[in-house]
Design a protein around this motif. Sequence first.
Motif, PDB file in Angstrom:
ATOM      1  N   LEU A   1      18.168  36.356  33.185  1.00 58.13           N
ATOM      2  CA  LEU A   1      19.426  35.857  32.648  1.00 58.13           C
ATOM      3  C   LEU A   1      20.563  36.691  33.217  1.00 58.13           C
ATOM      4  O   LEU A   1      20.445  37.909  33.342  1.00 58.13           O
ATOM      5  CB  LEU A   1      19.431  35.936  31.114  1.00 58.13           C
ATOM      6  N   HIS A   2      21.671  36.030  33.554  1.00 54.71           N
ATOM      7  CA  HIS A   2      22.787  36.719  34.189  1.00 54.71           C
ATOM      8  C   HIS A   2      24.043  36.624  33.326  1.00 54.71           C
ATOM      9  O   HIS A   2      24.291  35.591  32.700  1.00 54.71           O
ATOM     10  CB  HIS A   2      23.077  36.112  35.571  1.00 54.71           C
ATOM     11  N   PHE A   3      24.852  37.695  33.346  1.00 52.08           N
ATOM     12  CA  PHE A   3      26.081  37.732  32.566  1.00 52.08           C
ATOM     13  C   PHE A   3      27.190  38.354  33.401  1.00 52.08           C
ATOM     14  O   PHE A   3      26.958  39.284  34.181  1.00 52.08           O
ATOM     15  CB  PHE A   3      25.883  38.551  31.281  1.00 52.08           C
ATOM     16  N   GLN A   4      28.399  37.814  33.236  1.00 50.82           N
ATOM     17  CA  GLN A   4      29.575  38.356  33.907  1.00 50.82           C
ATOM     18  C   GLN A   4      30.749  38.380  32.942  1.00 50.82           C
ATOM     19  O   GLN A   4      30.848  37.531  32.054  1.00 50.82           O
ATOM     20  CB  GLN A   4      29.991  37.487  35.102  1.00 50.82           C
ATOM     21  N   LYS A   5      31.629  39.339  33.141  1.00 48.46           N
ATOM     22  CA  LYS A   5      32.836  39.404  32.340  1.00 48.46           C
ATOM     23  C   LYS A   5      33.770  38.273  32.747  1.00 48.46           C
ATOM     24  O   LYS A   5      33.848  37.906  33.917  1.00 48.46           O
ATOM     25  CB  LYS A   5      33.517  40.759  32.548  1.00 48.46           C
ATOM     26  N   MET A   6      34.487  37.698  31.794  1.00 51.18           N
ATOM     27  CA  MET A   6      35.447  36.631  32.072  1.00 51.18           C
ATOM     28  C   MET A   6      36.632  37.178  32.870  1.00 51.18           C
ATOM     29  O   MET A   6      37.167  38.240  32.546  1.00 51.18           O
ATOM     30  CB  MET A   6      35.941  36.020  30.763  1.00 51.18           C
ATOM     31  N   ASN A   7      37.020  36.467  33.924  1.00 53.79           N
ATOM     32  CA  ASN A   7      38.145  36.859  34.768  1.00 53.79           C
ATOM     33  C   ASN A   7      39.305  35.898  34.513  1.00 53.79           C
ATOM     34  O   ASN A   7      39.299  34.758  34.964  1.00 53.79           O
ATOM     35  CB  ASN A   7      37.726  36.816  36.246  1.00 53.79           C
ATOM     36  N   GLY A   8      40.320  36.359  33.787  1.00 54.32           N
ATOM     37  CA  GLY A   8      41.451  35.511  33.419  1.00 54.32           C
ATOM     38  C   GLY A   8      42.266  35.048  34.604  1.00 54.32           C
ATOM     39  O   GLY A   8      42.854  33.958  34.582  1.00 54.32           O
ATOM     40  N   LYS A   9      42.324  35.861  35.658  1.00 59.61           N
ATOM     41  CA  LYS A   9      43.091  35.450  36.845  1.00 59.61           C
ATOM     42  C   LYS A   9      42.385  34.320  37.582  1.00 59.61           C
ATOM     43  O   LYS A   9      43.027  33.451  38.166  1.00 59.61           O
ATOM     44  CB  LYS A   9      43.295  36.655  37.775  1.00 59.61           C
ATOM     45  N   ARG A  10      41.059  34.344  37.576  1.00 63.38           N
ATOM     46  CA  ARG A  10      40.296  33.271  38.214  1.00 63.38           C
ATOM     47  C   ARG A  10      40.380  32.000  37.374  1.00 63.38           C
ATOM     48  O   ARG A  10      40.522  30.896  37.887  1.00 63.38           O
ATOM     49  CB  ARG A  10      38.845  33.736  38.375  1.00 63.38           C
ATOM     50  N   TYR A  11      40.278  32.156  36.072  1.00 60.06           N
ATOM     51  CA  TYR A  11      40.297  31.001  35.162  1.00 60.06           C
ATOM     52  C   TYR A  11      41.595  31.022  34.357  1.00 60.06           C
ATOM     53  O   TYR A  11      41.624  31.393  33.187  1.00 60.06           O
ATOM     54  CB  TYR A  11      39.077  31.051  34.236  1.00 60.06           C
ATOM     55  N   ARG A  12      42.668  30.585  34.988  1.00 62.13           N
ATOM     56  CA  ARG A  12      43.987  30.648  34.358  1.00 62.13           C
ATOM     57  C   ARG A  12      44.084  29.753  33.128  1.00 62.13           C
ATOM     58  O   ARG A  12      44.777  30.062  32.164  1.00 62.13           O
ATOM     59  CB  ARG A  12      45.059  30.250  35.378  1.00 62.13           C
TER      60      ARG A  12
ATOM     61  N   GLU B   1      42.962  31.590  30.047  1.00 58.62           N
ATOM     62  CA  GLU B   1      43.950  32.563  29.577  1.00 58.62           C
ATOM     63  C   GLU B   1      45.120  31.881  28.870  1.00 58.62           C
ATOM     64  O   GLU B   1      45.602  32.344  27.831  1.00 58.62           O
ATOM     65  CB  GLU B   1      44.456  33.394  30.758  1.00 58.62           C
ATOM     66  N   THR B   2      45.578  30.754  29.434  1.00 63.80           N
ATOM     67  CA  THR B   2      46.672  29.997  28.818  1.00 63.80           C
ATOM     68  C   THR B   2      46.269  29.522  27.429  1.00 63.80           C
ATOM     69  O   THR B   2      47.057  29.582  26.474  1.00 63.80           O
ATOM     70  CB  THR B   2      47.046  28.781  29.686  1.00 63.80           C
ATOM     71  N   ALA B   3      45.039  29.033  27.294  1.00 61.88           N
ATOM     72  CA  ALA B   3      44.565  28.521  26.008  1.00 61.88           C
ATOM     73  C   ALA B   3      44.504  29.613  24.948  1.00 61.88           C
ATOM     74  O   ALA B   3      44.941  29.421  23.808  1.00 61.88           O
ATOM     75  CB  ALA B   3      43.190  27.872  26.170  1.00 61.88           C
ATOM     76  N   VAL B   4      43.965  30.772  25.311  1.00 59.82           N
ATOM     77  CA  VAL B   4      43.851  31.861  24.336  1.00 59.82           C
ATOM     78  C   VAL B   4      45.231  32.349  23.910  1.00 59.82           C
ATOM     79  O   VAL B   4      45.471  32.612  22.724  1.00 59.82           O
ATOM     80  CB  VAL B   4      43.005  33.017  24.910  1.00 59.82           C
ATOM     81  N   GLU B   5      46.154  32.440  24.858  1.00 57.27           N
ATOM     82  CA  GLU B   5      47.518  32.859  24.516  1.00 57.27           C
ATOM     83  C   GLU B   5      48.179  31.847  23.586  1.00 57.27           C
ATOM     84  O   GLU B   5      48.879  32.215  22.643  1.00 57.27           O
ATOM     85  CB  GLU B   5      48.341  33.056  25.789  1.00 57.27           C
ATOM     86  N   ALA B   6      47.965  30.568  23.846  1.00 57.46           N
ATOM     87  CA  ALA B   6      48.517  29.527  22.965  1.00 57.46           C
ATOM     88  C   ALA B   6      47.916  29.635  21.569  1.00 57.46           C
ATOM     89  O   ALA B   6      48.612  29.462  20.564  1.00 57.46           O
ATOM     90  CB  ALA B   6      48.261  28.144  23.549  1.00 57.46           C
TER      91      ALA B   6
END
Length: 382
Positions: A293-304, A307-312
């Motif tokens: 199983l693989h895990f990665q930290k979320m990259n807000g710059k890659r997935y804009r 980031e917009t949704a969480v800020e809203a």
Amino acid sequence: MRGIHLLGATGSIGEQTIDIIRHYPESFSLRSAAFGTNTEKAAGWLNELRPEIISVQTEKAAADVSAVIDYKADILIGREGVMACAAAGGEGDILLNAVMGSAGLEPTLKAMETGMDIAIANKETLVAAGHLVMEKQKETGVKLLPVDSEHSALWQCLDGEAGGVEQLILTASGGSFRDKTRDELKGVTVKEALNHPNWSMGAKITIDSATMMNKGLEVIEAHWLFQMPYEKIDVVLHKESIIHSMVEYQDGSILAHLGTPDMKVPIQYALTHPRKLAVPGMQRLKLWEAESLHFQKMNGKRYRAFETAVEAGKMGGTAPCVLNAANEQAVAMFLDGRIDFLTIDNLVEHAVEKHEFHADPALSHVLSLDQETRSRVEGFLK
């Protein structure tokens, strides 16, 4: 016997719900069903399950249904029909809201007034007006039962636990373009965006998964469902979609919910809770076949979009409503070939930034703002 009132009956969630009802006829009856115009798909189960109220989108669809069914049913059209389905039940029944987008808000609130529990597969309802839904839930005492796989997983990991939660951890597959950089997304096609590696879902939610807006909407949904501050909700990339979500407790322990990527599991659990029954056609998880199983930290710059949704969500008030409406409109424009993939993010960001913020919108304000935002997004393009 539990009466089911199904909104979005011919969509992906709707079809799988129909399979569950068919598999357990002694436990469930389909009391009412709402769908758009796909009468051909509905014809396969209408006479078998015989819902008392059938809601469709157009006069033609109503005529087609009338020609197909061999029993007496109320056939209604448009908003009137959907609201009739929502009002048709009572205590002991359940409304499964699987319609697409913010159209699920009004029928959800109406169904709560009848005493029906709500199985919510329509995250946009909580995104657009979570404050109103939670007020109604406190007023009526009905249950909000999560159907999204991630929220169902959190629900089960939290079951019976009395506090001590450090954080909720949602997992994200990364969608169709998880192995591409942002620069590589220029010029991607609709067909490529709809090719989700793990899940079989409708077009809109598949695009949301590719932009990662879907995960941002799920963070907002988790905030309302579990009354958890945003600072205690995290997301990790997990491309296998075997761990659906996790809960970390203050003692450092983490409970995870594992299973094969099959939406029938969370749908059925919302209908049968607290019982767990065999799921028709389910493939059981064999961890030795998964190997790793693989895990990665979320990259807000890659997935804009994420980031917009969480800020809203953190802004609250009218911001999530504008976010949701702008995204629905932008995704529709992409699916129609009118904008490119990366423009979805730009239009949504712009809509949230430029709108006139209100901290505590009433239902009428939410509904009007939803329509205004869609028009505004069209105007941005022009």
